[in-house]
Write an enzyme that holds these catalytic residues in place. Sequence first.
Site, short mmCIF file in Angstrom:
data_model
loop_
_atom_site.label_atom_id
_atom_site.label_comp_id
_atom_site.label_asym_id
_atom_site.label_seq_id
_atom_site.Cartn_x
_atom_site.Cartn_y
_atom_site.Cartn_z
N TYR A 155 47.26 50.95 36.23
CA TYR A 155 46.67 49.92 37.11
C TYR A 155 46.09 50.58 38.37
CZ TYR A 155 46.58 45.67 40.04
OH TYR A 155 46.20 44.63 40.86
N LYS A 159 42.10 50.58 39.31
CA LYS A 159 41.67 49.93 40.55
C LYS A 159 41.02 50.93 41.51
CE LYS A 159 42.93 45.58 39.86
NZ LYS A 159 41.95 44.49 39.83
P1 NAD Z 1 46.56 35.87 37.98
O1 NAD Z 1 47.31 36.40 36.82
O2 NAD Z 1 47.01 34.61 38.63
O3 NAD Z 1 45.02 35.68 37.58
C1 NAD Z 1 44.35 36.58 36.74
C2 NAD Z 1 43.41 35.78 35.84
O4 NAD Z 1 42.64 36.72 35.06
C3 NAD Z 1 44.16 34.88 34.83
O5 NAD Z 1 43.63 33.58 34.83
C4 NAD Z 1 43.93 35.58 33.50
O6 NAD Z 1 43.91 34.69 32.39
C5 NAD Z 1 42.57 36.22 33.74
N1 NAD Z 1 42.29 37.32 32.82
C6 NAD Z 1 43.13 38.29 32.41
N2 NAD Z 1 42.49 39.09 31.53
C7 NAD Z 1 41.23 38.61 31.38
C8 NAD Z 1 40.11 39.01 30.62
N3 NAD Z 1 40.17 40.06 29.79
N4 NAD Z 1 38.98 38.30 30.72
C9 NAD Z 1 38.92 37.21 31.53
N5 NAD Z 1 39.94 36.78 32.28
C10 NAD Z 1 41.09 37.48 32.20
O7 NAD Z 1 46.55 37.06 39.03
P2 NAD Z 1 45.84 37.26 40.44
O8 NAD Z 1 46.85 37.85 41.33
O9 NAD Z 1 45.10 36.06 40.87
O10 NAD Z 1 44.82 38.42 40.08
C11 NAD Z 1 43.42 38.38 40.40
C12 NAD Z 1 42.97 39.79 40.71
O11 NAD Z 1 43.60 40.23 41.91
C13 NAD Z 1 43.33 40.83 39.65
O12 NAD Z 1 42.25 41.71 39.47
C14 NAD Z 1 44.51 41.56 40.27
O13 NAD Z 1 44.64 42.87 39.78
C15 NAD Z 1 44.11 41.52 41.72
N6 NAD Z 1 45.20 41.76 42.67
C16 NAD Z 1 46.19 40.85 42.85
C17 NAD Z 1 47.20 41.12 43.78
C18 NAD Z 1 48.32 40.15 44.04
O14 NAD Z 1 49.18 40.47 44.88
N7 NAD Z 1 48.37 39.00 43.39
C19 NAD Z 1 47.17 42.31 44.52
C20 NAD Z 1 46.13 43.20 44.31
C21 NAD Z 1 45.13 42.92 43.39
#
Ligand code: NAD
Length: 265
Positions: A155, A159
Amino acid sequence: MGQELSGKVAIVTGGASGIGRATAELFAEEGAHVVIADVDAARGEDVAAKLGAAAAFKRTDVANAEEVQELVDFAVARFGALHVVFNNAGISDGVFGSFLDDDLKNFQRVIAVNLFGVMVGSQRAARHMAKSGGGSIINTTSTAAIKPGRGVMTYRAAKAAVIQFSRSLAIDLAEHGIRVNCIAPGHIPTAMTTSYDMARVIRLNQPLPRQGMPIDVANAALYLASDRSAQVTGLVLPVDGGTTVGSPASLLNEVMAARAKGTAK
Ligand code: NAD
């Protein structure tokens, strides 16, 4: 709220949940037409239905280039243009221990979604934007890409690659009036982070004691999507309560207090 995105058409990948959902809702509230793209059709359809005529759902696996092209074509056909793409869909590799014990079984899929998905999403949107007067590409990276640490190595690597790709693409696409920026969220409660002890994670890592929420990231995406950021490209914007700046002062105070008592090692 205003109408910061009035007249704009945006794609939000991963828009069925968490950060993507909050962003799709905010973009629609600010006057945009929004295409929500996700592999989770039930939730994606539900989010789009709640937003009404301003939104549509397109089931898309961002790791599949043909589906991503169909997504761009769908947005243009449905709403007549494409000005903004938020390449936000992402998954964790879920390995929180030492890399010595990482079997790397999720490597291909995590790279396919978190890196290839961002690259092909940027490319297919940009091919349209380059012919239609420019646009804004926003890619989701993570504090895990900036601040080294143990665990989730695939990951972190994916990223981190998103950052270098996005900053380089900002140079490549500038002549077409296309801006490319990244957002680096940290410690946001979503489906991805349900297993975290968030209070503890924040106490140990985040200078601002406030809990960040999906809307905080959505607000950053709104800025980068809108013309308020017209002069901004190649930026990596952390939305992390200071996590990438340094350790919380409260933690340093604990160390100093222990030292004063002579209990520090
Ligand atoms: P989340 O799991 O709530 O949302 C992620 C969404 O992406 C889900 O709806 C999932 O179905 C969708 N998804 C997964 N694989 C997919 C694919 N192949 N094609 C299309 N859609 C797909 O998580 P989140 O925290 O909202 O994550 C959103 C972004 O933020 C991600 O890229 C994650 O890595 C990043 N992020 C989140 C955090 C955190 O603390 N939540 C921190 C750093 C980065």
